[in-house]
Design a protein around this motif. Sequence first.
Motif, PDB file in Angstrom:
ATOM      1  N   GLY A   1      59.755  16.807  86.658  1.00  0.00           N
ATOM      2  CA  GLY A   1      59.630  17.689  86.312  1.00  0.00           C
ATOM      3  C   GLY A   1      60.546  19.456  86.453  1.00  0.00           C
ATOM      4  N   GLN A   2      60.755  18.893  87.182  1.00  0.00           N
ATOM      5  CA  GLN A   2      62.160  20.028  88.398  1.00  0.00           C
ATOM      6  C   GLN A   2      63.370  20.220  87.682  1.00  0.00           C
ATOM      7  N   PRO A   3      63.352  19.866  86.987  1.00  0.00           N
ATOM      8  CA  PRO A   3      65.350  19.685  86.120  1.00  0.00           C
ATOM      9  C   PRO A   3      65.746  20.732  87.315  1.00  0.00           C
ATOM     10  N   LYS A   4      65.977  22.100  87.986  1.00  0.00           N
ATOM     11  CA  LYS A   4      66.535  22.332  88.499  1.00  0.00           C
ATOM     12  C   LYS A   4      66.965  21.976  90.633  1.00  0.00           C
ATOM     13  N   LEU A   5      65.837  22.261  90.899  1.00  0.00           N
ATOM     14  CA  LEU A   5      65.537  20.565  92.072  1.00  0.00           C
ATOM     15  C   LEU A   5      65.769  19.255  92.398  1.00  0.00           C
ATOM     16  N   ALA A   6      65.840  18.831  90.999  1.00  0.00           N
ATOM     17  CA  ALA A   6      67.235  16.902  90.420  1.00  0.00           C
ATOM     18  C   ALA A   6      67.862  17.168  90.881  1.00  0.00           C
ATOM     19  N   SER A   7      68.790  18.641  89.710  1.00  0.00           N
ATOM     20  CA  SER A   7      70.492  18.892  89.626  1.00  0.00           C
ATOM     21  C   SER A   7      70.691  18.990  91.483  1.00  0.00           C
ATOM     22  N   ASN A   8      69.642  20.779  92.185  1.00  0.00           N
ATOM     23  CA  ASN A   8      70.409  20.027  93.797  1.00  0.00           C
ATOM     24  C   ASN A   8      70.646  19.096  93.997  1.00  0.00           C
ATOM     25  N   TRP A   9      69.643  17.862  93.931  1.00  0.00           N
ATOM     26  CA  TRP A   9      69.712  16.687  95.053  1.00  0.00           C
ATOM     27  C   TRP A   9      70.789  16.219  94.787  1.00  0.00           C
ATOM     28  N   ILE A  10      70.795  16.220  93.534  1.00  0.00           N
ATOM     29  CA  ILE A  10      71.548  14.722  92.984  1.00  0.00           C
ATOM     30  C   ILE A  10      73.330  15.165  93.701  1.00  0.00           C
ATOM     31  N   MET A  11      73.436  16.737  93.032  1.00  0.00           N
ATOM     32  CA  MET A  11      74.969  17.263  93.546  1.00  0.00           C
ATOM     33  C   MET A  11      74.739  16.934  95.478  1.00  0.00           C
ATOM     34  N   GLY A  12      73.723  17.080  95.748  1.00  0.00           N
ATOM     35  CA  GLY A  12      73.915  17.497  96.948  1.00  0.00           C
ATOM     36  C   GLY A  12      73.683  16.551  97.635  1.00  0.00           C
ATOM     37  N   GLU A  13      72.527  15.796  98.408  1.00  0.00           N
ATOM     38  CA  GLU A  13      72.649  14.722  99.350  1.00  0.00           C
ATOM     39  C   GLU A  13      72.663  13.200  98.250  1.00  0.00           C
ATOM     40  N   VAL A  14      72.761  12.926  97.098  1.00  0.00           N
ATOM     41  CA  VAL A  14      72.830  11.430  96.311  1.00  0.00           C
ATOM     42  C   VAL A  14      74.320  12.234  96.872  1.00  0.00           C
ATOM     43  N   SER A  15      75.720  12.613  96.075  1.00  0.00           N
ATOM     44  CA  SER A  15      76.820  13.021  95.911  1.00  0.00           C
ATOM     45  C   SER A  15      76.755  12.825  97.273  1.00  0.00           C
ATOM     46  N   ARG A  16      76.782  13.080  98.007  1.00  0.00           N
ATOM     47  CA  ARG A  16      77.229  13.174  99.352  1.00  0.00           C
ATOM     48  C   ARG A  16      76.799  11.594 100.229  1.00  0.00           C
ATOM     49  N   ARG A  17      75.587  10.981  99.971  1.00  0.00           N
ATOM     50  CA  ARG A  17      76.269   9.934 100.172  1.00  0.00           C
ATOM     51  C   ARG A  17      76.793   9.056  99.404  1.00  0.00           C
ATOM     52  N   LEU A  18      76.650   8.882  98.282  1.00  0.00           N
ATOM     53  CA  LEU A  18      77.992   8.176  97.046  1.00  0.00           C
ATOM     54  C   LEU A  18      79.040   8.479  97.384  1.00  0.00           C
ATOM     55  N   ASN A  19      79.681   9.483  97.719  1.00  0.00           N
ATOM     56  CA  ASN A  19      80.904  10.195  98.456  1.00  0.00           C
ATOM     57  C   ASN A  19      81.158   9.170  99.602  1.00  0.00           C
ATOM     58  N   ALA A  20      80.576   9.514 100.561  1.00  0.00           N
ATOM     59  CA  ALA A  20      81.012   8.973 102.012  1.00  0.00           C
ATOM     60  C   ALA A  20      81.025   7.193 101.608  1.00  0.00           C
ATOM     61  N   GLU A  21      80.165   6.283 100.578  1.00  0.00           N
ATOM     62  CA  GLU A  21      80.209   5.063 100.767  1.00  0.00           C
ATOM     63  C   GLU A  21      81.383   4.240  99.112  1.00  0.00           C
ATOM     64  N   GLU A  22      81.507   5.698  99.457  1.00  0.00           N
ATOM     65  CA  GLU A  22      82.788   5.389  98.051  1.00  0.00           C
ATOM     66  C   GLU A  22      82.200   4.576  96.796  1.00  0.00           C
ATOM     67  N   ILE A  23      81.312   4.950  96.463  1.00  0.00           N
ATOM     68  CA  ILE A  23      80.735   3.920  95.662  1.00  0.00           C
ATOM     69  C   ILE A  23      79.612   4.753  94.251  1.00  0.00           C
ATOM     70  N   GLY A  24      79.214   4.840  92.792  1.00  0.00           N
ATOM     71  CA  GLY A  24      79.050   5.014  92.275  1.00  0.00           C
ATOM     72  C   GLY A  24      77.457   5.249  91.950  1.00  0.00           C
ATOM     73  N   ILE A  25      77.141   6.590  90.604  1.00  0.00           N
ATOM     74  CA  ILE A  25      75.345   6.561  90.705  1.00  0.00           C
ATOM     75  C   ILE A  25      74.810   4.970  90.257  1.00  0.00           C
ATOM     76  N   GLU A  26      75.717   4.267  89.401  1.00  0.00           N
ATOM     77  CA  GLU A  26      74.692   3.404  89.278  1.00  0.00           C
ATOM     78  C   GLU A  26      74.043   2.247  90.724  1.00  0.00           C
ATOM     79  N   ALA A  27      75.561   2.271  92.107  1.00  0.00           N
ATOM     80  CA  ALA A  27      74.530   2.042  93.358  1.00  0.00           C
ATOM     81  C   ALA A  27      73.713   2.105  94.336  1.00  0.00           C
ATOM     82  N   ALA A  28      73.528   3.624  93.349  1.00  0.00           N
ATOM     83  CA  ALA A  28      72.669   4.432  94.583  1.00  0.00           C
ATOM     84  C   ALA A  28      71.373   3.591  95.306  1.00  0.00           C
ATOM     85  N   LYS A  29      70.416   3.744  96.432  1.00  0.00           N
ATOM     86  CA  LYS A  29      70.634   3.215  97.185  1.00  0.00           C
ATOM     87  C   LYS A  29      68.627   3.867  96.559  1.00  0.00           C
ATOM     88  N   VAL A  30      68.621   4.924  96.239  1.00  0.00           N
ATOM     89  CA  VAL A  30      67.016   6.114  96.061  1.00  0.00           C
ATOM     90  C   VAL A  30      67.259   5.877  94.671  1.00  0.00           C
TER      91      VAL A  30
END
Length: 483
Positions: free
Chosen positions: A343-372
């Motif tokens: 129920g928190q779209p802005k927080l969801a956006s911040n986390w996906i563009m922040g921590e999630v994307s940082r991890r995806l970029n570091a491991e060179e994987i797509g969101i389909e392979a996200a480990k969270v």
Amino acid sequence: MSSPKLIQGYEVVIGFETHAQLQTKSKIFSRSSTAFGAAPNTQASAVDVALPGTLPVMNREAVQCAIKLGLALGSHIAPRSIFARKNYFYPDLPKGYQISQFEIPVVQGGEVSFFVGDKKKTVRLVRAHLEEDAGKSLHEDYHGMSGIDLNRAGTPLLEIVTEPDMRSSEEAVAYAKELHKIVTWIGVCDGNMQEGSFRCDANVSVRKPGQPLGTRREIKNLNSFKFMQQAIDFEIRWQIEQIEDGHKISQATVLFDPDTGETRAMRSKEDSADYRYFPDPDLPPLCISEQWIEETRAQMPELPRKMAERFVAEHGLPEYDATTLTQSLAMGAYFEDVTKASGQPKLASNWIMGEVSRRLNAEEIGIEAAKVSAAQLAQLIGRIQDGTISNAAARQVFDALWSGQGSEVDALIEAKGLKQMNDSGALEKIIDDVIAANPANVEQFRAGKDKAFNALVGQVMKASQGKANPAQVNELLRARLTR
């Protein structure tokens, strides 16, 4: 619309031809497999090499892909289109001609819109036509000789051609990325540039503002966005230098060498008349009914631009967030799952563009392979919202989830002792101790210096070992100091 950026007094003019390999299991005119990586010449049938007595038969799924692309790009889908023979003679083209479309392509017009920074740009499309791929010449590990692999011969392609609407390498790369997103989003192409599934040719010319179009040179087979920008920038500089030195630009096909960062001429560039196009006598006209188009439209996913607009309208996201979250269909779905559960779209956006994307970029994987998972991230956001943990503690939990230290958010919070201190009585005791130990900061705050308040907050957080709820600390401390 702002004036085009000039380089040394010249206007850059760029058009694109992109070959998107279609995601069909078999080739465009035969039943041979299109799977990548097979041993050379194991997937080339008699039809693919045009042995006498063979006839091509159109692959319906390839036509379906063309209809999808036309719908996605706002194009006109021709009810009747014609296949033609494009005649040229290369070792990897055993027939001596390529089956393509010329005068009447299947997809006509349309446009691709995208952002360059915060400015919207629209590139007009001329056409997208169906054609077959050629084979591949191999020059390595052949003891000074070349080999020919015909596995690709007959692989279905859509060639997508733009008007010369781009005026910089930045616009060209942004266009290519947007088109890549669209073809992968609607599932007509896997977009694998390393395997040649998405190949871009950039037609580059320069001119003085207001002058007729200059002579173009075509940079072939750009297989990464990074190299694309480097190649175009070098070609622009080279053409300007040639003109300034009094030389004439000759129409040519050029290749980009990533090792030197330079383009080099491969051959003189042909015009359409040189290919001696004529209708293929072995293939009847391709007829597409309005019913087929409407059936395909009903199966189409929500397109990225429409999804971004909906994220802005429904969730109140900034346009930048919405555009970033619709870089792929999978990322858009991940965001929606997190938002629905938290129920928190802005927080969801911040986390996906922040921590999630940082991890995806570091491991060179797509969101389909996200480990969270989306469910785990939603639960983590919920624990931030209800005050159980701080943002800093949430990042620790996220790192633990990603690295596989656990799968349950609440269990990790307990195991790591990350719960925030929300007991106002205990917090007031710490605040009283901090105030007593820092009289100078107290006096400075009462004298109107806000920095002193921040210093006191820092002391309270330190005394609580980072477990105090920052919002609660601010409220209680300010109330205590203003009594």
